[in-house]
Scaffold this motif. Sequence first.
Motif, short mmCIF file in Angstrom:
data_model
loop_
_atom_site.label_atom_id
_atom_site.label_comp_id
_atom_site.label_asym_id
_atom_site.label_seq_id
_atom_site.Cartn_x
_atom_site.Cartn_y
_atom_site.Cartn_z
N MET A 1 -5.58 -22.16 -16.16
CA MET A 1 -4.46 -21.21 -16.10
C MET A 1 -4.88 -19.84 -16.60
N LYS A 2 -4.46 -18.83 -15.87
CA LYS A 2 -4.82 -17.47 -16.27
C LYS A 2 -3.55 -16.65 -16.42
N LYS A 3 -3.52 -15.77 -17.42
CA LYS A 3 -2.35 -14.90 -17.57
C LYS A 3 -2.43 -13.79 -16.52
N VAL A 4 -1.31 -13.43 -15.93
CA VAL A 4 -1.33 -12.43 -14.86
C VAL A 4 0.00 -11.69 -14.83
N ILE A 5 -0.06 -10.41 -14.42
CA ILE A 5 1.19 -9.67 -14.20
C ILE A 5 1.54 -9.80 -12.73
N ILE A 6 2.74 -10.29 -12.46
CA ILE A 6 3.14 -10.54 -11.07
C ILE A 6 4.16 -9.48 -10.66
N ILE A 7 3.91 -8.88 -9.51
CA ILE A 7 4.83 -7.87 -9.00
C ILE A 7 5.58 -8.44 -7.79
N LYS A 8 6.92 -8.35 -7.85
CA LYS A 8 7.72 -8.76 -6.69
C LYS A 8 8.17 -7.50 -5.95
N TYR A 9 8.16 -7.58 -4.63
CA TYR A 9 8.34 -6.35 -3.85
C TYR A 9 9.77 -5.93 -3.52
N GLY A 10 10.69 -6.85 -3.41
CA GLY A 10 12.03 -6.43 -3.02
C GLY A 10 12.11 -5.96 -1.59
N GLU A 11 12.70 -4.79 -1.39
CA GLU A 11 13.07 -4.32 -0.06
C GLU A 11 11.91 -4.16 0.93
N LEU A 12 10.72 -4.04 0.40
CA LEU A 12 9.54 -3.90 1.25
C LEU A 12 9.46 -4.95 2.33
N THR A 13 9.87 -6.14 1.95
CA THR A 13 9.69 -7.27 2.85
C THR A 13 10.51 -7.11 4.12
N LEU A 14 11.44 -6.15 4.11
CA LEU A 14 12.23 -5.94 5.33
C LEU A 14 11.48 -5.12 6.36
N LYS A 15 10.43 -4.44 5.93
CA LYS A 15 9.75 -3.50 6.83
C LYS A 15 8.64 -4.23 7.59
N LYS A 16 9.04 -5.03 8.55
CA LYS A 16 8.08 -5.94 9.19
C LYS A 16 6.79 -5.28 9.68
N ASN A 17 6.95 -4.29 10.56
CA ASN A 17 5.74 -3.75 11.19
C ASN A 17 4.88 -2.92 10.24
N ASN A 18 5.53 -2.39 9.23
CA ASN A 18 4.80 -1.50 8.32
C ASN A 18 4.34 -2.18 7.05
N LYS A 19 4.55 -3.48 6.98
CA LYS A 19 4.30 -4.19 5.73
C LYS A 19 2.93 -3.88 5.12
N ASN A 20 1.90 -3.96 5.98
CA ASN A 20 0.55 -3.73 5.49
C ASN A 20 0.40 -2.35 4.87
N PHE A 21 0.92 -1.37 5.60
CA PHE A 21 0.85 0.01 5.14
C PHE A 21 1.59 0.19 3.81
N PHE A 22 2.77 -0.41 3.70
CA PHE A 22 3.56 -0.31 2.48
C PHE A 22 2.82 -0.95 1.31
N LEU A 23 2.24 -2.12 1.56
CA LEU A 23 1.58 -2.83 0.45
C LEU A 23 0.31 -2.13 0.03
N LYS A 24 -0.43 -1.60 1.00
CA LYS A 24 -1.65 -0.86 0.69
C LYS A 24 -1.29 0.38 -0.15
N SER A 25 -0.20 1.07 0.25
CA SER A 25 0.23 2.25 -0.51
C SER A 25 0.66 1.87 -1.91
N LEU A 26 1.38 0.76 -2.03
CA LEU A 26 1.81 0.32 -3.36
C LEU A 26 0.58 0.03 -4.23
N LYS A 27 -0.39 -0.64 -3.62
CA LYS A 27 -1.61 -0.95 -4.38
C LYS A 27 -2.29 0.35 -4.84
N ASP A 28 -2.39 1.32 -3.93
CA ASP A 28 -3.02 2.60 -4.30
C ASP A 28 -2.26 3.26 -5.45
N ASN A 29 -0.91 3.24 -5.35
CA ASN A 29 -0.11 3.88 -6.39
C ASN A 29 -0.27 3.18 -7.74
#
Length: 398
Positions: A1-29
């Motif tokens: 078992m490893k300790k980890v900070i987990i991020i839940k996305y919320g509304e992002l999941t509604l953006k079907k076609n742009n999901k990758n772009f949104f998640l990549k941007s979130l990661k960059d931010n």
Amino acid sequence: MKKVIIIKYGELTLKKNNKNFFLKSLKDNVNKILASINHEICYDFGRMFVYVEESDIIEVVNLLEKVFGIHEIVVGYISDDLEINSIKKQILYLVNEKEFKTFKVETKRSDKTYPINSMDVNKIVATEILKNVLDKSVDIHFPDLTIHVEIRNKEVLYYFDGLKGLGGYPVGTLGKGLLMLSGGIDSPVAGFLTIKKGVRIEAIYFESPPHTSEKAKNKVIELSRKLSFYNGVVKLHVINFTEIQETILKNIPHDYLITIMRRMMYRISAIIAARGRCNVIVNGESIGQVASQTLSSMKAINEVVKLPVIRPLACLDKIEIMDIARKIGTYDISTLPYEDCCTIFVPKHPVINPVIDKCREFEELIPFDELIYEAIKNHEVISIDHNEPKKEKYQDLL
Ligand code: ATP
Ligand code: MG
């Protein structure tokens, strides 16, 4: 078992076609805001994981609370041992450190091929706790402790309570806007709400030295710095508005001073916005707040630009705006008593329902194209982030 900070996305999941772009941007931010901390990020469509040293966890969670696009932040544990007996053991180990009387287990199974369904995992885990830990009981409505178990393809997550994130979309995923930023209470809040929707902002400030002081300008710089926590670096355009204001004061009937002044601000903002590839102008106007914010005033002022003008505060009351200002830490800066360029030239009886034809007629009395050209040519740009501001002169022509 490893300790980890987990991020839940919320509304992002509604953006079907742009999901990758949104998640990549979130990661960059997230990467940017954690730049000074040793960390590692990985993510999939369901969750983002941030691994840091144990001693950095609190600081990292505090920073993540300022990132848009995050619905919830939880500190939990991740394990690649999905065997039910291991799950039981791991949970027993974790709850041993917790103080509670009542509990419930909430299992989510994103891997539907896992041989035990969520309800059964709940029962198995709860039974194990009741058997092994003294004086505990199940309360599914108001438990002291909720034990979350998420069974995924290759790993299982355990966590307890989470912290609410800011919501919204990752900054930069919805383009750029130019925020008209005065030193008041409203415009920084308007900026914050716009950034929340994924729009990165630049800012524009109109100053009138010597009628407005260096202190008033510093106030706007500090407000920009507050916004830079959410936005990343804020590029602040400072426009010297003195010549324009004095010309208006000398030549235009006083009841129309504010209307014409604001039309000039809008024209300049539209040019700066176009140069910075901003798709919209953003400001802190709120319906009915002052004479220049009646619907007919807004119509007369808005008429000079083609760009959409976003007014996030249009329908909020001042009290609601002040509440947000306090939460985001701009209120105390905004209420410092330094003069704004609008307050200096306020006429006794500003027109409440300006007539567009009259505005055009009065503007014939001043060489406004030249005035605008000069103001933009000589304007200053300051890049503001959490560190010291960096100054540079902006010299290119129209
Ligand atoms: P604030 O809304 O910031 O408290 P205010 O309530 O005094 O200012 P107005 O002066 O009517 O309201 O301005 C409405 C909006 O116009 C502001 O919210 C801001 O977006 C913009 N604005 C006003 N003055 C300036 C300025 N000197 N520089 C840049 N933008 C301005
Ligand atoms: Mg206002």
